[in-house]
Scaffold this motif. Structure first.
Motif, PDB file in Angstrom:
ATOM      1  N   TYR A   1      -8.712 -63.952  10.931  1.00  0.00           N
ATOM      2  CA  TYR A   1     -10.079 -63.457  11.106  1.00  0.00           C
ATOM      3  C   TYR A   1     -10.089 -61.941  10.963  1.00  0.00           C
ATOM      4  CZ  TYR A   1     -14.429 -62.065  13.400  1.00  0.00           C
ATOM      5  OH  TYR A   1     -15.637 -61.490  13.693  1.00  0.00           O
ATOM      6  N   PHE A   2     -10.921 -61.411  10.062  1.00  0.00           N
ATOM      7  CA  PHE A   2     -11.106 -59.982   9.870  1.00  0.00           C
ATOM      8  C   PHE A   2     -12.407 -59.553  10.547  1.00  0.00           C
ATOM      9  CE2 PHE A   2      -7.910 -60.643   6.770  1.00  0.00           C
ATOM     10  CZ  PHE A   2      -7.383 -59.408   6.406  1.00  0.00           C
ATOM     11  N   ALA A   3     -12.311 -58.697  11.547  1.00  0.00           N
ATOM     12  CA  ALA A   3     -13.518 -58.170  12.197  1.00  0.00           C
ATOM     13  C   ALA A   3     -14.121 -57.044  11.381  1.00  0.00           C
ATOM     14  CB  ALA A   3     -13.188 -57.675  13.603  1.00  0.00           C
ATOM     15  N   ASP A   4     -13.267 -56.195  10.811  1.00  0.00           N
ATOM     16  CA  ASP A   4     -13.761 -55.093   9.991  1.00  0.00           C
ATOM     17  C   ASP A   4     -12.658 -54.631   9.046  1.00  0.00           C
ATOM     18  OD1 ASP A   4     -12.033 -53.303  11.395  1.00  0.00           O
ATOM     19  OD2 ASP A   4     -13.545 -53.030  12.944  1.00  0.00           O
ATOM     20  N   VAL A   5     -13.040 -53.838   8.059  1.00  0.00           N
ATOM     21  CA  VAL A   5     -12.078 -53.240   7.131  1.00  0.00           C
ATOM     22  C   VAL A   5     -12.510 -51.810   6.836  1.00  0.00           C
ATOM     23  CG1 VAL A   5     -11.300 -55.373   6.022  1.00  0.00           C
ATOM     24  CG2 VAL A   5     -13.303 -54.189   5.141  1.00  0.00           C
ATOM     25  N   GLN A   6     -11.551 -50.984   6.442  1.00  0.00           N
ATOM     26  CA  GLN A   6     -11.824 -49.579   6.153  1.00  0.00           C
ATOM     27  C   GLN A   6     -10.840 -49.106   5.082  1.00  0.00           C
ATOM     28  OE1 GLN A   6     -10.748 -46.857   9.302  1.00  0.00           O
ATOM     29  NE2 GLN A   6     -12.498 -45.515   8.872  1.00  0.00           N
TER      30      GLN A   6
END
Length: 280
Positions: free
Chosen positions: A59-64
């Motif tokens: 599960y990816f909550a966010d990316v940057q």
């Protein structure tokens, strides 16, 4: 002595509060790369392409996207679970290129920072993915954006906001306006996914701005490049006209120029009429 000890403890606590959060290695079988669809370019968006070769969903909550070549933006919310897959994209905005005042920079190494949890993990953890360097997509994006920056330091290239219909074409004016120093020349105007751009006249270069001149103008005609209804439904880059220009006789570089938004609506109406897709 007691005061000195307390001061040391406070100082130690303050130092740990400023320390960066711990970073974990990516889960086994998980890797990322960069991609970009045609519709992403005008929106300044990258696709973080995730590959998961393990049987564990992540599960990816966010990316940057983090690289010295571009301004760093805040993490982009993802909220996506990625199963075993060769590729699943996470759309991610990226910042403006960091461009020097002279010359084109080399692309710098990039990473993707994500908060994620794998399988049955309960808490999110911060993970940093190293992107193989040099990344070809980032290399092109830095080159194109910084090449445009070099031209824009010397002059602004724009369309006059007034377009008028003449027969089967729409006629407008390309304007070259002084900003900095140097002699500036516009060599050509390319078409887009929807419009053919044709200079009116045989001047070569199309526009020239001497070192002491403030403005130069050239008439341009637009005609539809395609008339199928699907084209108008997918007009993501219809008005991104590539203009080739140079400063002081140097290398030609591309600047993207677009008509003002109110005129874009008029140009769409015109094209629909010429293509027989809308009554006149």
């Amino acid at each position: 002595m007691v005061l000195l000890v307390l001061a040391g403890l406070v100082s130690g606590c303050g130092g740990s509060a400023l320390a960066p959060p711990p970073t974990d290695a990516p889960p086994a079988g998980l890797s990322v790369s960069f991609g970009q669809w045609r519709s992403d370019e005008p929106a300044h968006v990258l696709q973080v392409a995730v590959r998961n070769t393990s049987a564990t969903p992540v599960y990816f909550a966010d990316v940057q996207v983090v690289t010295p070549s571009f301004a760093t933006l805040a993490p982009q919310k993802a909220g996506i679970t990625i199963p075993r897959t060769d590729r699943m994209d996470i759309p991610t905005p990226y910042g403006k290129a960091v461009c020097p005042s002279e010359g084109l920079p080399e692309v710098r190494p990039a990473t993707v920072v994500a908060h994620l949890r794998a399988g049955s993990e309960q808490k999110l953890r911060r993970v940093v993915f190293k992107v193989p360097h040099p990344d070809p997509l980032l290399t092109r994006l830095v080159r194109d954006e910084c090449a445009e920056h070099l031209i824009k330091q010397a002059a602004e290239i724009s369309f006059d906001p007034e377009w008028r219909r003449e027969g089967e074409a729409m006629r407008g004016t390309l304007i070259l306006t002084r900003r900095g120093t140097g002699a500036v020349a516009v060599h050509s105007v390319g078409g887009t996914t929807h419009y053919i751009a044709t200079p009116v006249g045989d001047g070569s270069p199309l526009l020239e701005l001497g070192a002491r001149e403030r403005e130069a103008r050239a008439p341009i005609e637009l005609t539809p490049g395609r008339c199928d209804p699907h084209a108008f439904a997918e007009a993501k880059k219809a008005f991104q006209f590539p203009v080739r220009a140079s400063v002081d006789g140097g290398e030609q570089r591309v600047v993207i120029v677009a008509p003002a938004r109110p005129e874009q609506e008029r140009l769409i109406d015109y094209a629909l009429q010429v293509c027989g897709l809308k009554p006149a």
